[in-house]
Write an enzyme that holds these catalytic residues in place. Structure first.
Site, PDB file in Angstrom:
ATOM      1  N   ASN A 206       0.848  -1.191   0.000  1.00 30.81           N
ATOM      2  CA  ASN A 206       0.000   0.000   0.000  1.00 30.81           C
ATOM      3  C   ASN A 206       0.884   1.241   0.000  1.00 30.81           C
ATOM      4  O   ASN A 206       2.110   1.131   0.072  1.00 30.81           O
ATOM      5  CB  ASN A 206      -0.988  -0.019   1.176  1.00 30.81           C
ATOM      6  N   ASP A 275      -5.080  -5.872   5.564  1.00 28.76           N
ATOM      7  CA  ASP A 275      -6.202  -6.589   6.191  1.00 28.76           C
ATOM      8  C   ASP A 275      -6.346  -7.991   5.618  1.00 28.76           C
ATOM      9  O   ASP A 275      -6.969  -8.848   6.229  1.00 28.76           O
ATOM     10  CB  ASP A 275      -7.507  -5.812   5.963  1.00 28.76           C
ATOM     11  N   LYS A 336     -13.766   2.539  15.376  1.00 28.20           N
ATOM     12  CA  LYS A 336     -12.553   1.728  15.599  1.00 28.20           C
ATOM     13  C   LYS A 336     -12.086   1.802  17.054  1.00 28.20           C
ATOM     14  O   LYS A 336     -11.534   0.844  17.581  1.00 28.20           O
ATOM     15  CB  LYS A 336     -11.426   2.174  14.662  1.00 28.20           C
ATOM     16  N   LYS A 340     -11.612  -1.779  18.679  1.00 32.60           N
ATOM     17  CA  LYS A 340     -10.250  -2.236  18.951  1.00 32.60           C
ATOM     18  C   LYS A 340      -9.823  -1.963  20.394  1.00 32.60           C
ATOM     19  O   LYS A 340      -8.663  -2.157  20.741  1.00 32.60           O
ATOM     20  CB  LYS A 340      -9.286  -1.571  17.961  1.00 32.60           C
TER      21      LYS A 340
HETATM   22  N1  CTP Z   1      -4.390  -2.420  12.294  1.00 35.31           N
HETATM   23  C1  CTP Z   1      -3.802  -3.487  12.935  1.00 35.31           C
HETATM   24  N2  CTP Z   1      -3.810  -4.715  12.349  1.00 35.31           N
HETATM   25  C2  CTP Z   1      -4.408  -4.928  11.172  1.00 35.31           C
HETATM   26  C3  CTP Z   1      -5.058  -3.844  10.527  1.00 35.31           C
HETATM   27  C4  CTP Z   1      -5.010  -2.595  11.105  1.00 35.31           C
HETATM   28  O1  CTP Z   1      -3.237  -3.312  14.010  1.00 35.31           O
HETATM   29  N3  CTP Z   1      -4.407  -6.139  10.652  1.00 35.31           N
HETATM   30  C5  CTP Z   1      -4.346  -1.107  12.953  1.00 35.31           C
HETATM   31  C6  CTP Z   1      -3.651  -0.045  12.128  1.00 35.31           C
HETATM   32  O2  CTP Z   1      -2.275   0.013  12.402  1.00 35.31           O
HETATM   33  C7  CTP Z   1      -4.378   1.220  12.577  1.00 35.31           C
HETATM   34  C8  CTP Z   1      -5.765   0.751  12.899  1.00 35.31           C
HETATM   35  O3  CTP Z   1      -5.661  -0.657  13.115  1.00 35.31           O
HETATM   36  O4  CTP Z   1      -3.814   1.731  13.768  1.00 35.31           O
HETATM   37  C9  CTP Z   1      -6.777   1.005  11.834  1.00 35.31           C
HETATM   38  O5  CTP Z   1      -6.363   0.483  10.636  1.00 35.31           O
HETATM   39  P1  CTP Z   1      -7.257   0.593   9.291  1.00 35.31           P
HETATM   40  O6  CTP Z   1      -6.666  -0.271   8.231  1.00 35.31           O
HETATM   41  O7  CTP Z   1      -7.481   2.008   8.965  1.00 35.31           O
HETATM   42  O8  CTP Z   1      -8.617   0.064   9.758  1.00 35.31           O
HETATM   43  P2  CTP Z   1      -9.237  -1.369   9.789  1.00 35.31           P
HETATM   44  O9  CTP Z   1      -9.504  -1.726  11.177  1.00 35.31           O
HETATM   45  O10 CTP Z   1      -8.407  -2.314   9.017  1.00 35.31           O
HETATM   46  O11 CTP Z   1     -10.635  -1.148   9.129  1.00 35.31           O
HETATM   47  P3  CTP Z   1     -11.045  -0.907   7.612  1.00 35.31           P
HETATM   48  O12 CTP Z   1      -9.918  -1.382   6.769  1.00 35.31           O
HETATM   49  O13 CTP Z   1     -12.283  -1.673   7.494  1.00 35.31           O
HETATM   50  O14 CTP Z   1     -11.240   0.574   7.527  1.00 35.31           O
END
Ligand code: CTP
Length: 401
Positions: A206, A275, A336, A340
């Site tokens: 990304n 993700d 979130k 989380k």
């Molecule tokens: N994060 C994490 N582990 C993952 C994905 C995300 O710890 N596998 C953490 C990122 O480092 C960030 C936060 O979660 O601090 C949000 O990440 P983001 O990708 O924006 O959100 P997601 O929870 O993945 O939700 P979505 O992709 O549905 O927006």
């Protein structure tokens, strides 16, 4: 007012150490200068003597200075050992425990915090030997003031020139402040993207540059914390004094963070973690064919969510996440925060050109249980400072609801 041991070593920046001494005095500190043999070829000891109003230490065996073994008695008198400029040589000696003069003996003898301002030619700074020595010292708790970019005395243009005297004094002053700093704390920061391998040559990545996470790591180190920076692939230069753990995939990142989170005071997840990851990366290279190619992906572990679960009702570590959004960042950040179990979510709108991925500036809203704080457009290091202020408040209050 504290007594600062100012080690001056033999680089062209030695003359600037005079200004460092003055800047420390302006902040109310007392300075004792320790000059190495080579430093005296660049600047005279009388200059330091006049400014510090103290005898300048130039010799381990000076007559009249041995009755109480001076390097040992000074070691317990100083509140900080500051070396500016710090040459590759003194960095190597400190890293390897060589004590062949007053300054290097003082380093081994003191229990005071140590701050170094390296200055040297770009290639020397980037040499594997120097980098390794800096990493050794960083892991041991030595703090650094990053050298600046610019025109070096040797005619080169690049990184390596001594930081500005006022910035050095400011960093020293921060280490000497009793409250508000992160001295003795462990801060774990994740940064950059993750790469999920599809086959031996392709991956899913990304656009995260890592700049925001690196800025946070640098600021936490400046506040005196021991910092572990778990970084996905990034071209950003790591701040000095930070322990960098380089990872590639979301799974590697999870492993690295999990191994440090237990003893961390603050964990900041600034990384853009994938993700999804391919079910099983192909061995070798996938050859193209006439048929459409289907890629099956599975969810990765949400690291932040796992940290929230593992923490349970404990107050440590303080957990900070990011929400990089193109929709409504604050609403998504709030969602979130709950999902989380984080203490703070830093929400930013990645559709703006001046904020988010790869920009040097950012504009965010810090979402917490107690309300939203809008942080207007500023440099990523200024935004990093605000995020750390909030995390420190939570750490000191022990409030994580
Ligand atoms: N994060 C994490 N582990 C993952 C994905 C995300 O710890 N596998 C953490 C990122 O480092 C960030 C936060 O979660 O601090 C949000 O990440 P983001 O990708 O924006 O959100 P997601 O929870 O993945 O939700 P979505 O992709 O549905 O927006």
């Amino acid at each position: 007012m504290a007594l600062v041991g100012l080690g001056v070593t033999g680089g062209i920046g030695a003359y600037k150490a005079v200004e460092v001494a003055r800047a420390l005095q302006k902040r109310g500190h007392d300075v004792v200068a320790i000059m190495t043999r080579t430093a005296r070829r660049f600047v005279g000891e009388v200059t330091f003597e006049a400014i510090t109003r103290r005898r300048v230490i130039v010799d381990q065996f000076a007559r009249g200075a041995n009755a109480d073994i001076e390097h040992i008695s000074l070691a317990s008198d100083i509140a900080l050992l500051l070396v500016a400029p710090a040459t590759a040589n003194v960095i190597g000696k400190f890293a390897n425990g060589i004590a062949d003069d007053f300054l290097s003996s003082l380093y081994l003898a003191t229990r005071a915090p140590v701050l170094m301002a390296p200055a040297m030619n770009t290639n020397m700074l980037e040499h594997e030997a120097v980098r390794r020595n800096l990493a050794t010292l960083g892991a041991r708790g030595v703090r650094f003031v990053d050298p600046g970019q610019g025109c070096l005395a040797c005619g080169w243009i690049g990184k390596g020139r001594l930081a500005e005297p006022d910035d050095i004094a400011e960093a020293a002053d921060r280490l000497l402040q009793p409250g508000g700093s992160l001295l003795g704390r462990l801060v774990v920061v994740s940064a950059g993207p993750t790469y999920e391998d599809i086959d031996a040559v392709r991956f899913i990545g990304n656009r995260s540059s890592g700049k925001m996470g690196y800025a946070i790591a640098g600021e936490a180190a400046r506040r005196g914390a021991r910092v572990v920076l778990v970084s996905g692939p990034s071209h950003v230069e790591p701040p000095l004094g930070v322990e960098v753990v380089s990872v590639r995939s979301a799974r590697d990142m999870h492993k690295a963070i999990a191994s440090h989170a237990g003893s961390a005071d603050i964990v900041i997840m600034a990384a853009a973690v994938a993700d999804y990851t391919p079910v099983a990366p192909a061995e070798g290279k996938i050859e193209k064919g006439a048929e459409p190619l289907e890629l099956r992906l599975v969810r990765t572990t949400d690291i932040l969510e796992q940290l929230g679960k593992a923490r349970g009702s404990d107050s440590r570590p303080v957990l900070v996440g990011f929400a990089a959004e193109s929709g409504d960042p604050v609403a998504r950040g709030r969602e979130k925060l709950g999902r989380k179990s984080a203490d703070l979510i830093v929400a930013n709108d990645i559709s703006r050109a001046d904020a988010g991925f790869d920009a040097d500036t950012n504009a965010v809203t810090i979402v917490s249980a107690t309300g939203d704080q809008i942080v207007p457009l500023a440099s990523k290091s200024a935004v990093a400072a605000t995020i750390l202020d909030r995390a420190e408040e939570l750490l000191n209050a022990g409030l994580h609801t």
